[in-house]
Design an enzyme around this catalytic site. Structure first.
Site, PDB file in Angstrom:
ATOM      1  N   ARG A   1       1.066  -1.121  -0.013  1.00  0.00           N
ATOM      2  CA  ARG A   1      -0.086   0.037  -0.142  1.00  0.00           C
ATOM      3  C   ARG A   1       0.815   1.118  -0.157  1.00  0.00           C
ATOM      4  O   ARG A   1       1.744   1.551   0.923  1.00  0.00           O
ATOM      5  CB  ARG A   1      -0.982  -0.017   1.024  1.00  0.00           C
TER       6      ARG A   1
ATOM      7  N   HIS B   1      -3.438  10.768   0.633  1.00  0.00           N
ATOM      8  CA  HIS B   1      -2.989  10.563   2.103  1.00  0.00           C
ATOM      9  C   HIS B   1      -2.115  11.927   2.701  1.00  0.00           C
ATOM     10  O   HIS B   1      -1.170  11.768   3.087  1.00  0.00           O
ATOM     11  CB  HIS B   1      -1.736   9.613   1.925  1.00  0.00           C
TER      12      HIS B   1
ATOM     13  N   GLU C   1      -8.389   8.123   5.788  1.00  0.00           N
ATOM     14  CA  GLU C   1      -8.454   8.834   7.063  1.00  0.00           C
ATOM     15  C   GLU C   1      -8.958  10.122   6.995  1.00  0.00           C
ATOM     16  O   GLU C   1      -8.610  11.047   7.419  1.00  0.00           O
ATOM     17  CB  GLU C   1      -7.591   8.627   8.011  1.00  0.00           C
TER      18      GLU C   1
ATOM     19  N   ASN D   1      -8.463   1.273   9.165  1.00  0.00           N
ATOM     20  CA  ASN D   1      -7.159   1.557   9.967  1.00  0.00           C
ATOM     21  C   ASN D   1      -7.642   1.525  11.417  1.00  0.00           C
ATOM     22  O   ASN D   1      -8.374   2.063  11.892  1.00  0.00           O
ATOM     23  CB  ASN D   1      -6.478   2.847   9.398  1.00  0.00           C
TER      24      ASN D   1
ATOM     25  N   TYR E   1      -5.635   1.107  15.386  1.00  0.00           N
ATOM     26  CA  TYR E   1      -4.511   1.184  16.137  1.00  0.00           C
ATOM     27  C   TYR E   1      -4.948   1.079  17.656  1.00  0.00           C
ATOM     28  O   TYR E   1      -4.174   0.116  18.611  1.00  0.00           O
ATOM     29  CB  TYR E   1      -3.842   2.649  16.130  1.00  0.00           C
TER      30      TYR E   1
ATOM     31  N   GLU F   1      -4.406  -0.675   7.708  1.00  0.00           N
ATOM     32  CA  GLU F   1      -2.997  -0.254   8.547  1.00  0.00           C
ATOM     33  C   GLU F   1      -3.356  -0.619   9.884  1.00  0.00           C
ATOM     34  O   GLU F   1      -4.393  -0.672  10.688  1.00  0.00           O
ATOM     35  CB  GLU F   1      -2.967   1.317   8.679  1.00  0.00           C
TER      36      GLU F   1
END
Length: 463
Positions: A77, A121, A166, A299, A301, A357
């Site tokens: 990616r 991005h 995002e 994504n 985290y 991600e």
């Protein structure tokens, strides 16, 4: 969800972005991005660094592809640098910029690695920001022009496209909190930004269908699992409120019929909107935003634990000791990944989901033997891959997993101080050295089993 190099059903990959790794910020005809301008202002970047050199990927990309080959990933990616294609934000394309990505993608394909390409991005050309940036509806056309240029050149070879990475970070961190480029603090403007991002996404999907027929198309959402710190009515409502602002405000327009009513009321109550009429929405907008896609990129985290704050807004709370946090101050909570994936599947039913991600920053440095041990990152990846596998076993249509990141890079407002890479980067010499986590991930891809990769790491032979 077995691991192997290439399959039509599942992708194991790694992720990067242009602004964070390429460097060469004034070479090859590249123009200035909002992050170039933002980083040049004192006190914006934690360690005072910038991405002028970053990982020097612009000059070292062929060697970096060798790292991908060594890992055995089936997909990579990457993102296109918008100001490298349109230095002034509009007009004729920069031929040298297109040539760079042309060669990069050809080499990836020659190595059996599928390019998974993100168009935006975060590196908006500064020239467009000077015209209002994403607060202006004209950005929908500007993005459409850029998407057409890139996909016309690369669409015959790219099989996976992401429109935006995002949108929450762009809108909230960049236009509301001011801690990311362009550094504005205007909640009302932030809501306009969201709408223009989503609207431009829908327009871009239509363009990509024309220039990249047969490709899978989608958008990437940063998702969090929201937990109230207590079972009180106030804290549970704070969790509902954050979920509305963080998750549902972005996903409901893509898969349902506009913004969630309770979240609109929250924004009115906080003074972000004058009333429930949304002045930035025009007739037909939501039909464009809901243009069908092939996947949703997620994504993940960490989770969010919240209580009701003194202003009525949700307030994030740390509920674990420091040793259970990553270097970013984020709680290690793999259960949250399972919660996010199963919830998105149940509520929105995207045809495919890619975990675009997932990773962790830790302050691991090189040892005298050059063997970079990072057991906390290995454990983070192991437990999160297991959570992803559990989700897939329960019916979530998960088709790929991408580690953030291939290598240490310019981590936005944190500069060079936070390291997410499977490969350690010495930013003075640009030497890349595989961490233990790189060997672990290579074993996972090769063996197809988390437990096998955890028990045994193949002979330590660096690329």
């Amino acid at each position: 969800m077995s691991a192997h190099r290439k399959t039509d059903d599942f992708m194991w990959g790694v992720a990067t972005s242009a602004q964070q790794i390429e460097g060469a910020f004034a070479e090859g005809g590249r123009g200035q991005s909002i992050w170039d301008r933002y980083a040049s202002t004192p006190n914006h970047i934690l360690d005072g660094s910038d991405s002028r050199s970053a990982c020097d990927h612009f000059h070292r990309w062929q060697n970096d592809i060798e790292l991908l080959e060594w890992l055995g990933v089936g997909a990579y990616r990457l993102s296109i640098s918008w100001p490298r294609i349109l230095p002034t934000g509009s007009g004729n394309a920069n031929a040298a910029g297109l040539d760079f990505y042309d060669a990069l993608i050809d080499r990836l394909l020659a190595c059996g690695i599928q390019p998974f390409v993100t168009l935006n991005h975060w590196d908006l050309p500064q020239a467009l920001q000077d015209q209002g940036g994403w607060t202006s509806r004209s950005m929908v056309n500007a993005f459409a022009d850029y998407v057409a240029i890139v996909s016309r050149r690369l669409g015959d070879r790219v099989g996976h496209w992401v429109t935006h990475n995002e949108p929450w970070c762009i809108a909230h961190l960049g236009y509301q909190e001011g801690v990311h480029a362009p550094g504005l603090r205007d909640p009302g403007a932030s809501l306009k930004v969201v709408h223009h991002l989503l609207l431009s996404h829908g327009r871009a999907i239509e363009i990509l269908r024309g220039y990249s027929p047969g490709a899978q198309l989608g958008i990437v959402h940063l998702a969090t699992s929201v937990h109230p710190v207590s079972d009180s009515d106030a804290d549970r409502d704070a969790a509902r409120q954050l979920d509305g602002a963080f998750n549902r405000w972005y996903l409901d327009p893509l898969y349902r019929d506009g913004y969630p009513e309770d979240a609109i009321a929250d924004h009115v109550g906080l003074g972000h909107l004058a009333n429930s009429d949304l002045p930035f929405v025009q007739s037909g907008d939501f039909e464009i935003i809901r243009t069908p896609t092939d996947f949703l990129g997620v994504n993940y985290y960490s989770r969010s634990v919240v209580k009701r704050g003194p202003t009525g807004a949700p307030l994030a709370i740390q509920v674990v000791p420091d040793h259970e946090l990553t270097a970013m101050g984020w709680e290690v909570y793999p259960q949250g990944l399972h919660e996010v994936l199963t919830r998105i599947h149940a509520d929105y039913r995207p045809a495919r989901i890619y975990l675009t991600e997932n990773g962790a920053a830790y302050d691991d440095g090189p040892s005298p033997s050059d063997s970079l041990s990072d057991p906390r990152r290995v454990d983070y990846l192991r437990t999160h891959v297991a959570a992803a596998q559990q989700s897939a076993a329960e019916g979530v249509p998960l088709h790929g997993y991408f580690v953030w990141s291939l290598m240490d890079n310019f981590e936005w407002a944190q500069g060079l101080s936070k390291r997410f890479g499977l490969f350690h980067v010495d930013f003075e010499t640009q030497r890349r050295t595989p961490r233990e986590s790189a060997f672990w991930y290579r074993d996972l891809i090769s063996s197809g089993a988390v437990d096998s990769a955890s028990r045994h790491v193949q002979t330590r032979r660096s690329p």
